[in-house]
Design an enzyme around this catalytic site. Structure first.
Site, PDB file in Angstrom:
ATOM      1  N   HIS A 156      19.695  39.489  26.527  1.00 56.36           N
ATOM      2  CA  HIS A 156      18.416  38.776  26.428  1.00 56.36           C
ATOM      3  C   HIS A 156      17.378  39.693  25.801  1.00 56.36           C
ATOM      4  CE1 HIS A 156      20.485  36.428  29.485  1.00 56.36           C
ATOM      5  NE2 HIS A 156      19.701  35.420  29.115  1.00 56.36           N
TER       6      HIS A 156
ATOM      7  N   LYS B 156      26.835  35.497  25.296  1.00 56.44           N
ATOM      8  CA  LYS B 156      25.566  34.748  25.275  1.00 56.44           C
ATOM      9  C   LYS B 156      24.482  35.671  24.726  1.00 56.44           C
ATOM     10  CE  LYS B 156      22.195  32.634  28.402  1.00 56.44           C
ATOM     11  NZ  LYS B 156      21.646  32.724  29.761  1.00 56.44           N
TER      12      LYS B 156
ATOM     13  N   LYS C 172       0.953  19.419   4.601  1.00 60.32           N
ATOM     14  CA  LYS C 172       1.210  18.324   3.659  1.00 60.32           C
ATOM     15  C   LYS C 172       1.155  18.770   2.194  1.00 60.32           C
ATOM     16  CE  LYS C 172       0.068  14.550   6.691  1.00 60.32           C
ATOM     17  NZ  LYS C 172      -0.547  13.256   6.829  1.00 60.32           N
TER      18      LYS C 172
ATOM     19  N   ASP D 205       2.342   7.196   3.795  1.00 62.99           N
ATOM     20  CA  ASP D 205       1.040   6.607   4.171  1.00 62.99           C
ATOM     21  C   ASP D 205       0.604   5.613   3.093  1.00 62.99           C
ATOM     22  OD1 ASP D 205       0.751   7.947   6.536  1.00 62.99           O
ATOM     23  OD2 ASP D 205      -0.499   9.552   5.719  1.00 62.99           O
TER      24      ASP D 205
HETATM   25  P1  NAP Z   1      -9.979  14.514   8.335  1.00 60.88           P
HETATM   26  O1  NAP Z   1      -9.379  14.912   7.047  1.00 60.88           O
HETATM   27  O2  NAP Z   1     -10.399  15.557   9.308  1.00 60.88           O
HETATM   28  O3  NAP Z   1     -11.255  13.595   8.039  1.00 60.88           O
HETATM   29  C1  NAP Z   1     -12.090  13.141   9.049  1.00 60.88           C
HETATM   30  C2  NAP Z   1     -13.113  12.173   8.482  1.00 60.88           C
HETATM   31  O4  NAP Z   1     -13.866  11.647   9.578  1.00 60.88           O
HETATM   32  C3  NAP Z   1     -14.112  12.842   7.542  1.00 60.88           C
HETATM   33  O5  NAP Z   1     -14.452  11.941   6.531  1.00 60.88           O
HETATM   34  C4  NAP Z   1     -15.301  13.100   8.479  1.00 60.88           C
HETATM   35  O6  NAP Z   1     -16.514  13.152   7.832  1.00 60.88           O
HETATM   36  C5  NAP Z   1     -15.266  11.847   9.317  1.00 60.88           C
HETATM   37  N1  NAP Z   1     -15.986  12.000  10.563  1.00 60.88           N
HETATM   38  C6  NAP Z   1     -15.627  12.748  11.631  1.00 60.88           C
HETATM   39  N2  NAP Z   1     -16.555  12.621  12.617  1.00 60.88           N
HETATM   40  C7  NAP Z   1     -17.501  11.767  12.150  1.00 60.88           C
HETATM   41  C8  NAP Z   1     -18.687  11.243  12.703  1.00 60.88           C
HETATM   42  N3  NAP Z   1     -19.079  11.543  13.948  1.00 60.88           N
HETATM   43  N4  NAP Z   1     -19.409  10.381  11.957  1.00 60.88           N
HETATM   44  C9  NAP Z   1     -19.010  10.049  10.710  1.00 60.88           C
HETATM   45  N5  NAP Z   1     -17.887  10.509  10.136  1.00 60.88           N
HETATM   46  C10 NAP Z   1     -17.142  11.364  10.848  1.00 60.88           C
HETATM   47  O7  NAP Z   1      -8.996  13.557   9.138  1.00 60.88           O
HETATM   48  P2  NAP Z   1      -7.885  12.560   8.562  1.00 60.88           P
HETATM   49  O8  NAP Z   1      -6.586  13.251   8.540  1.00 60.88           O
HETATM   50  O9  NAP Z   1      -8.382  11.915   7.317  1.00 60.88           O
HETATM   51  O10 NAP Z   1      -7.809  11.494   9.746  1.00 60.88           O
HETATM   52  C11 NAP Z   1      -8.892  10.610  10.001  1.00 60.88           C
HETATM   53  C12 NAP Z   1      -8.502   9.642  11.096  1.00 60.88           C
HETATM   54  O11 NAP Z   1      -7.445   8.828  10.645  1.00 60.88           O
HETATM   55  C13 NAP Z   1      -7.940  10.351  12.328  1.00 60.88           C
HETATM   56  O12 NAP Z   1      -8.971  10.595  13.232  1.00 60.88           O
HETATM   57  C14 NAP Z   1      -6.910   9.399  12.879  1.00 60.88           C
HETATM   58  O13 NAP Z   1      -7.468   8.635  13.927  1.00 60.88           O
HETATM   59  C15 NAP Z   1      -6.599   8.497  11.724  1.00 60.88           C
HETATM   60  N6  NAP Z   1      -5.205   8.660  11.285  1.00 60.88           N
HETATM   61  C16 NAP Z   1      -4.420   7.566  11.287  1.00 60.88           C
HETATM   62  C17 NAP Z   1      -3.120   7.643  10.878  1.00 60.88           C
HETATM   63  C18 NAP Z   1      -2.260   6.413  10.937  1.00 60.88           C
HETATM   64  O14 NAP Z   1      -1.078   6.491  10.574  1.00 60.88           O
HETATM   65  N7  NAP Z   1      -2.792   5.301  11.382  1.00 60.88           N
HETATM   66  C19 NAP Z   1      -2.587   8.852  10.430  1.00 60.88           C
HETATM   67  C20 NAP Z   1      -3.417   9.960  10.424  1.00 60.88           C
HETATM   68  C21 NAP Z   1      -4.715   9.851  10.855  1.00 60.88           C
HETATM   69  P3  NAP Z   1     -17.117  14.573   7.307  1.00 60.88           P
HETATM   70  O15 NAP Z   1     -16.490  14.810   5.986  1.00 60.88           O
HETATM   71  O16 NAP Z   1     -18.562  14.326   7.253  1.00 60.88           O
HETATM   72  O17 NAP Z   1     -16.750  15.600   8.349  1.00 60.88           O
END
Ligand code: NAP
Length: 495
Positions: free
Chosen positions: A111, A136, A282, A318
């Site tokens: 180990h 092991k 990604k 996506d």
């Molecule tokens: P991200 O790259 O971190 O982007 C977050 C976005 O939310 C930015 O545009 C940010 O604006 C905005 N935001 C955060 N807090 C805010 C607030 N209080 N008021 C206004 N705008 C706000 O995240 P992402 O990967 O794009 O994911 C975004 C969301 O998509 C996630 O939270 C998740 O719920 C959802 N999602 C869904 C799937 C699916 O398959 N359904 C997959 C992945 C994610 P700023 O630029 O101003 O910070």
């Protein structure tokens, strides 16, 4: 074969736990006798044992609980051999002082709780000289690629060899060691009884990963990211594989940001057929691929890698998931206006999901407007894709047919928040919220109140996984089953 480890402080408790466990027919049980706090009586533990056992008495330097002298400990091991235990675990550095006797098999162990040393073959060679029935070797993975070095030992072994890595990065080797030829792996009998860092529960090893049915024919997939423990993908894919009777296993694979390329190259030796890719890999996944898809290139990110004819393809499911989810939402629109083409789409947000949504909607002929709290990010996205951009404060004034929330507003735990107020919604809109925790966000609740068509983030999540499932298995995904699996897991997730 899975060896289930049990440790208790008292003889009676250990015997009882062993009896309880035996009702579930484990093939082999490791009794960690170093856990016993009173004067140890191995014969008592061996008497009327309900299953074959490995007797292990771990010293402190190997993270065991033995508090007696080393002389006493070795006497315990001899006693276990004389008592006829099926296996006794003997550390390689003392193996020569514990002679073989009777039918008891010698499981000679090494180990390392610090790392995975570079001289593994020397250690292995040394162990072969200790009269082992089984060797092991268990080390700690400092990097994901350490799993591969350790598993390779099994392939070239001259003696039946158990080899895997401990720690969060080592999980893949605990699950895949049998596929490489290891005669057994270890799992914890109960949550309270984890014997080593990263050890899985027997239930999970047996029922979730179906360790005993993993063979060299089993196709291996995984989700890469960091962090990864929260991911729903292992549940979704493993359940779906089982549902359609596909011989595959899907693992959570934590990979730190600085070692993606190195790990993916090393994991080629594990014959992994595909990966789901999540944050922060990604972009790196796209760079790793031999054949990136048009969509992945447009979005600049890949959430899926899959291999055909030795070449890695990168795609972004996506994109398809967003298009399909919107199209499903449009089915309630009047005939003749159920296409994305020609629609006015307002996208809230400018992060990763917004990028995929802008791309998917625009390429399908919609007129896209972006708005984001941080205007610069919206403008940057606009510069790239050539759509329209408006100030965040003006979002209520924009006329649209489809509203897509790609911000995290409304996501658990802030479930009473919405990025778009109820009075701004009108019944002719399709409202699609990509947030999926919860499924029914405040925005979607408001949209239903206003009579809008709706589409949920959970549907999008299911569809992106379903497309991966199709690429991975070559079979039609069980869509309803996958949706139900997600719903159930979210309803039972801890707050
Ligand atoms: P991200 O790259 O971190 O982007 C977050 C976005 O939310 C930015 O545009 C940010 O604006 C905005 N935001 C955060 N807090 C805010 C607030 N209080 N008021 C206004 N705008 C706000 O995240 P992402 O990967 O794009 O994911 C975004 C969301 O998509 C996630 O939270 C998740 O719920 C959802 N999602 C869904 C799937 C699916 O398959 N359904 C997959 C992945 C994610 P700023 O630029 O101003 O910070």
């Amino acid at each position: 074969m899975i060896c289930v480890s049990l440790g208790r402080r008292r003889h009676s408790a250990l015997k009882q736990a062993h009896r309880d466990l035996s009702r579930l027919n484990p093939e082999l049980v490791e009794l960690r006798v170093d856990w016993i706090m009173s004067r140890l009586n191995v014969a008592r533990l061996l008497k009327k044992r309900p299953t074959p056992v490995v007797i292990t008495c771990r010293r402190e330097q190997d993270k065991g609980r033995w508090s007696g002298t080393e002389e006493q400990r070795q006497a315990v091991l001899r006693e276990a051999i004389i008592g006829g235990a099926e296996y006794v675990d003997i550390e390689e550095d003392i193996a020569r002082s514990i002679p073989r006797y009777g039918d008891t098999k010698r499981l000679v162990s090494y180990h390392n709780f610090e790392d995975t040393p570079t001289d593994l073959s020397d250690i292995y060679q040394r162990m072969t000289e200790c009269d082992p029935d089984i060797i092991k070797i268990v080390t700690t993975a400092s990097r994901p690629a350490d799993n591969v070095r350790v598993l390779e030992l099994i392939k070239s072994a001259t003696v039946p060899t158990v080899a895997f890595c401990m720690g969060e990065l080592g999980m893949v080797s605990r699950i895949l060691c049998g596929r490489m030829g290891s005669p057994l792996t270890y799992a914890a009998g109960s949550r309270a009884g984890e014997m080593a860092p990263g050890q899985l529960l027997w239930d999970d090893m047996r029922d979730f990963y179906r360790y005993d049915s993993i063979s060299s024919d089993t196709k291996v997939f995984g989700v890469i990211g960091d962090p990864i423990s929260h991911s729903l993908s292992p549940l979704l894919h493993n359940s779906a594989f089982r549902e359609v009777d596909f011989d595959g296993v899907y693992l959570p694979l934590k990979i730190p940001a600085d070692s993606v390329q190195e790990t993916l190259q090393a994991y080629d030796k594990l014959d992994i057929s595909g990966y789901s890719v999540t944050i922060p890999h990604k972009h790196a996944a796209l760079e790793f691929a031999d054949l990136p898809s048009v969509q992945a290139n447009l979005i600049g990110a890949s959430n899926t890698l899959f291999r055909t004819d030795g070449k890695w393809h990168a795609t972004n499911t996506d994109y398809d998931a967003i298009v399909k989810t919107v199209e499903a939402g449009l089915t309630t629109f009047p005939e003749g206006s159920r296409e994305v083409k020609g629609k006015q789409v307002l996208i809230l947000g400018a992060g990763g999901v917004a990028r995929a949504a802008v791309c998917a909607m625009q390429k399908n002929g919609a007129a896209v407007t972006i708005t984001n709290r941080t205007a610069d990010r919206a403008r940057a996205l606009n510069d790239e894709f050539g759509c329209s951009v408006i100030d965040w404060e003006q979002r209520s004034e924009e006329m649209c047919d489809i509203l897509i929330n790609c911000t995290s507003v409304g996501m658990h735990p802030n479930v009473s928040e919405s990025p778009f107020d109820l009075p701004w919604l009108n019944e002719s809109m399709l409202v699609f919220d990509t947030v999926y925790t919860p499924e029914n966000t405040q925005l979607l609740e408001h949209a239903k109140t206003r009579g809008c068509a709706t589409a949920s983030g959970l549907e999008m999540f299911m569809r992106q996984a379903a497309r991966q499932f199709e690429l991975f298995s070559g079979q039609q995904p069980p869509l309803e089953f996958m949706m139900e699996t997600l719903r159930q897991s979210l309803s039972t997730a801890p707050e």
